[in-house]
Design a protein around this motif. Structure first.
Motif: not given
Length: 300
Positions: A142-148, A158-171, A175-180
């Motif tokens: 839930e929290l990793l899908s929260r925008p920003g 760039r504001p984003s989130q790890v999981f992005t939810r789309h219509p129709g039950g799709r996600t 993700y990256r895990q470096d200095d950026l």
């Protein structure tokens, strides 16, 4: 001849007159599993020809004039943020183009020259990661899908989130895990669990020359072990030339069993098997031009 390592949904040999059907099988494989293993692409020209069959190429800031990116060690420059993939060190799991407004949907990477040691590729299905967390720590999803809650790129990100939810039950996953990459304190406590889920669901591949993988970049994460020696790969990024719904299913269908079947495992308790290119290949396409000089750059 381009071949594809045996994976779910690819069962029989395709002959030259069935090239169109082969393209359809590739599209089906990407839609269903997000991954197609390829073999028989021994030159830059053959990689480019195949890439043009399945995607509209999108240039990268490090790509060459043909829109392919040569992945090789560039020395000390690779220590700059965002350039780890062009060095010899470990490359952590990530999706391509996380800091651009619309990351490319497809990524093709093919090995043209193996390193002397190391260089294993690690592929992780984001659908399996999502399902893993949803089953164990639903609050994390839930929290990793929260925008920003994630920031990717220079200048604060760039504001984003790890999981992005789309219509129709799709996600989809980004993700990256470096200095950026920076993350909101709201999700900070869930990041170790996210990394653990990625590791738990990764598959290890050692690519030989001519072998590679085509992935749905909105679903699959990829990584690489440190290596020594003159490893050389080429990469293509682009938009699919076939219909592809946003993201992956997160409507309760689950993906772990499908991922294990794709990798050839018969038990969810087994360690992920190694896909080392020894699986019986099945032909997906007819002959492609094999021009080029073999070092990853086109000949004049």
């Amino acid at each position: 001849m381009l071949t594809c390592a045996r994976t779910a949904g690819i069962q029989s040999r395709t002959t030259q007159p069935q090239i169109g059907d082969a393209d359809g099988r590739i599209a089906e494989q990407v839609r269903e599993h997000g991954l197609v293993m390829v073999d028989g692409l021994g030159s830059r020209a053959s990689v480019l020809a195949f890439a043009r069959r399945v995607m509209t190429l999108v240039p990268h800031r490090h790509s060459d004039p043909d829109a392919l990116t040569t992945i090789r060690d560039i020395g000390r420059e690779s220590q700059r943020p965002g350039l780890a993939g062009l060095g010899t060190g470990e490359l952590h799991a990530h999706t391509e183009g996380s800091s651009v407004p619309e990351p490319p949907r497809l990524m093709l990477l093919v090995c043209l020259r193996r390193p002397v040691r190391g260089g294993e590729v690690f592929l992780t299905d984001g659908q399996a990661v999502h399902d893993h967390l949803a089953a164990t720590v639903p609050e994390a999803v839930e929290l990793l899908s929260r925008p920003g809650t994630a920031f990717y790129g220079d200048g604060g990100g760039r504001p984003s989130q790890v999981f992005t939810r789309h219509p129709g039950g799709r996600t989809s996953i980004r993700y990256r895990q470096d200095d950026l990459a920076q993350f909101s304190p709201v999700v900070g406590r869930f990041l170790p669990g996210l990394r653990a889920a990625i590791t738990a669901n990764q598959r290890t591949i050692m690519l030989s020359p001519g072998q590679g993988y085509l992935i749905d970049n909105h679903r699959y994460l990829h990584a690489r072990a440190a290596f020594s020696g003159p490893r050389l790969c080429v990469r293509a990024l682009g938009r699919p030339l076939f219909p592809l719904q946003p993201g992956f299913r997160t409507d309760g269908a689950g993906s772990v069993a499908a991922v294990l079947a794709l990798a050839g495992s018969s038990s969810a308790q087994c360690s992920p098997p190694v896909l080392d290119g020894t699986e019986t290949p099945v032909s997906l396409m007819g002959s492609l031009s094999s021009g080029g000089d073999g070092d990853g750059r086109s000949t004049p």
